[in-house]
Design an enzyme around this catalytic site. Structure first.
Site, PDB file in Angstrom:
ATOM      1  N   LYS A   1      -5.972  -3.197 -11.625  1.00  0.00           N
ATOM      2  CA  LYS A   1      -6.081  -4.709 -11.880  1.00  0.00           C
ATOM      3  C   LYS A   1      -6.630  -4.731 -10.752  1.00  0.00           C
ATOM      4  CE  LYS A   1      -2.476  -5.248 -15.528  1.00  0.00           C
ATOM      5  NZ  LYS A   1      -1.643  -6.967 -15.877  1.00  0.00           N
TER       6      LYS A   1
ATOM      7  N   GLY B   1       2.983  -3.941  -0.669  1.00  0.00           N
ATOM      8  CA  GLY B   1       2.669  -5.389  -0.017  1.00  0.00           C
ATOM      9  C   GLY B   1       2.440  -5.858   1.395  1.00  0.00           C
TER      10      GLY B   1
ATOM     11  N   GLY C   1       1.684   2.346  -2.276  1.00  0.00           N
ATOM     12  CA  GLY C   1       2.779   3.209  -2.492  1.00  0.00           C
ATOM     13  C   GLY C   1       1.828   4.751  -3.508  1.00  0.00           C
TER      14      GLY C   1
ATOM     15  N   ARG D   1       9.542   6.389   5.020  1.00  0.00           N
ATOM     16  CA  ARG D   1      10.017   5.454   4.643  1.00  0.00           C
ATOM     17  C   ARG D   1      11.223   5.981   6.628  1.00  0.00           C
ATOM     18  NH1 ARG D   1       9.106   0.733   1.181  1.00  0.00           N
ATOM     19  NH2 ARG D   1       7.105   0.156   1.491  1.00  0.00           N
TER      20      ARG D   1
HETATM   21  C1  3PG Z   1       8.210  -2.392  -0.291  1.00  0.00           C
HETATM   22  O1  3PG Z   1       8.129  -1.821  -0.804  1.00  0.00           O
HETATM   23  O2  3PG Z   1       7.051  -2.503  -0.459  1.00  0.00           O
HETATM   24  C2  3PG Z   1       8.772  -3.303   0.635  1.00  0.00           C
HETATM   25  O3  3PG Z   1       9.876  -2.723   1.106  1.00  0.00           O
HETATM   26  C3  3PG Z   1       8.628  -4.880  -0.001  1.00  0.00           C
HETATM   27  O4  3PG Z   1       9.863  -4.580  -1.207  1.00  0.00           O
HETATM   28  P1  3PG Z   1       9.787  -5.703  -1.838  1.00  0.00           P
HETATM   29  O5  3PG Z   1       7.926  -6.120  -2.355  1.00  0.00           O
HETATM   30  O6  3PG Z   1      10.775  -5.630  -2.890  1.00  0.00           O
HETATM   31  O7  3PG Z   1       9.813  -7.014  -1.315  1.00  0.00           O
END
Ligand code: 3PG
Length: 390
Positions: A193, A369, A346, A35
């Protein structure tokens, strides 16, 4: 219309860039710098345009109002100092003193999630951030699904707000894969899931030609076909939802590509040997931990003939050496394919790194997310606000 960074004159301006520098850190060491690497071109562009740069980001999920050193961005400031070959100071007192940057300088604000009101998108806090700059640049695609003071409120109150190049590139790649895709289109949705990805599965099933459920998600689909999954992870409550997706194929929705064979273990253990079974032959004691060789081969054919592939989630427990073959074969086939390929999330990025696939995947998203919410067809609030203030 969203204003883009390249449309603005940045000379001698104070530019505040919201980035997603939320990287895994343990024992003070950065474990994955992807990132940060993705964020650097924007910083360089703004510096070259003659501006002073203030960077801001969150890191992890600390309790607001309780700064903890484990969530400090200090290691990121150090990393940036060496990557940019200039000092990047970490500024901690920016709620008391307005940070000052001269053209050519870069500072990084300490974790915005230490500030009370950040997550609630507090107006006073957002106005405070806005007061630091002449131009606000939203470049944190990975956090664009959060309407928080540093991603959303600040854009409303800044003198000028625009989309940064990384954000723009991410949105363009996602649109290319989902809005004007080359056919046939294939989406792989793996992971543990169904419940966490049901909306993604439903949305994609209406948009792509073939949907490949993987991992624990595939187990729920296997159960929906009436087969035993032994002791494997699956969600009985979502078997009906999986059945519906399988049946929807009749009304023009995506064809669901399920495993024909799987690899099972008798124990959920790193060193457990892998046994290959047809999906109709899984036994009571078995844990399904990967797809079998026939399935891996059919995935590879599918990827080779695809025009567009969206990949989110592994198809097995690839952290266990004996159960990585399915994810590796899938990833390699995606990398070899001539399709426009897009990977995100991830676990997917960990697999891309582990099997060294990055070079041959058309676009790798920095979003977790945010990537999923885009796939669900949701509006990303930190992008929507730029449309309004642009
Ligand atoms: C992530 O790692 O998906 C983003 O940095 C957002 O992080 P968060 O889900 O803690 O808002």
């Amino acid at each position: 219309m969203v204003v883009k960074l390249q449309d603005l004159d940045l000379s001698a301006k104070r530019v505040l860039i919201r980035q997603d520098l939320n990287v895994p850190i343990s024992d003070g060491r950065i474990r994955s710098d992807s990132r940060i690497l993705a964020s650097i071109p924007t910083i360089k562009t703004v510096l070259e345009a003659g501006a002073g740069v203030i960077l801001m980001s969150h890191l992890g999920r600390p309790v607001e109002g309780q700064p903890e050193s484990a969530f400090s961005l200090a290691p990121v400031a150090d990393y940036l100092s060496s990557a940019l070959d200039q000092n990047v100071a970490l500024v901690k007192d920016y709620l008391e003193v307005i940070p000052v940057v001269d053209p050519g300088q870069v500072v990084l604000l300490e974790n915005v999630r230490f500030n009370l009101g950040e997550k609630a998108n507090d107006e006073t806090l957002a106005k405070r951030y806005a007061s630091f700059c002449d131009v606000f640049v939203m470049d944190a695609f990975g956090t664009a699904h959060r309407a928080q003071a540093s991603t959303h409120g600040v854009a409303r109150f800044s003198a000028s707000a625009c989309a940064g190049p990384l954000l723009t590139m991410e949105l363009d790649a996602l649109s290319r894969a989902l809005e004007k895709p080359a056919s046939p289109t294939v989406a792989v949705v793996g992971g543990a899931k169904v419940s966490t990805k049901l909306n993604v599965l439903e949305t994609l099933s209406q948009r792509v030609d073939v949907l490949v459920p993987g991992g624990g998600i595939a187990n729920t689909f296997i159960a929906a076909l009436g087969f035993s999954v032994g002791r494997s992870l699956y969600e009985p409550d979502l078997v009906d939802a999986a059945k519906k997706l399988i049946e929807n194929t009749d009304s023009g929705a995506a064809q669901i590509a399920l495993p024909q064979d799987v690899k099972v273990a008798r124990e959920f253990d790193q060193g457990a040997p892998a046994l290959v079974r047809e999906i109709s032959k899984v036994q009571q004691e078995d844990f399904i931990l990967d797809v079998g060789p026939k399935t891996a081969e059919s995935y590879a054919k599918l990827m080779h003939s695809a025009g567009t592939v969206v990949w989110n989630g592994p198809v097995g427990v690839f952290e266990f050496e004996n159960f990585g073959a399915g994810t590796r074969a899938l990833g390699q086939a995606i990398a070899e394919s001539n399709a426009f390929s897009l990977a995100g999330g991830g676990d997917t990025l960990a697999a891309v790194e582990q099997y060294q696939l990055a070079e041959n995947i058309s676009y790798i998203s920095t979003g977790g997310g945010a990537f999923l919410e885009f796939l669900e067809g949701k509006e990303l609030p930190a992008v929507a606000v730029l449309n309004r203030v642009g």
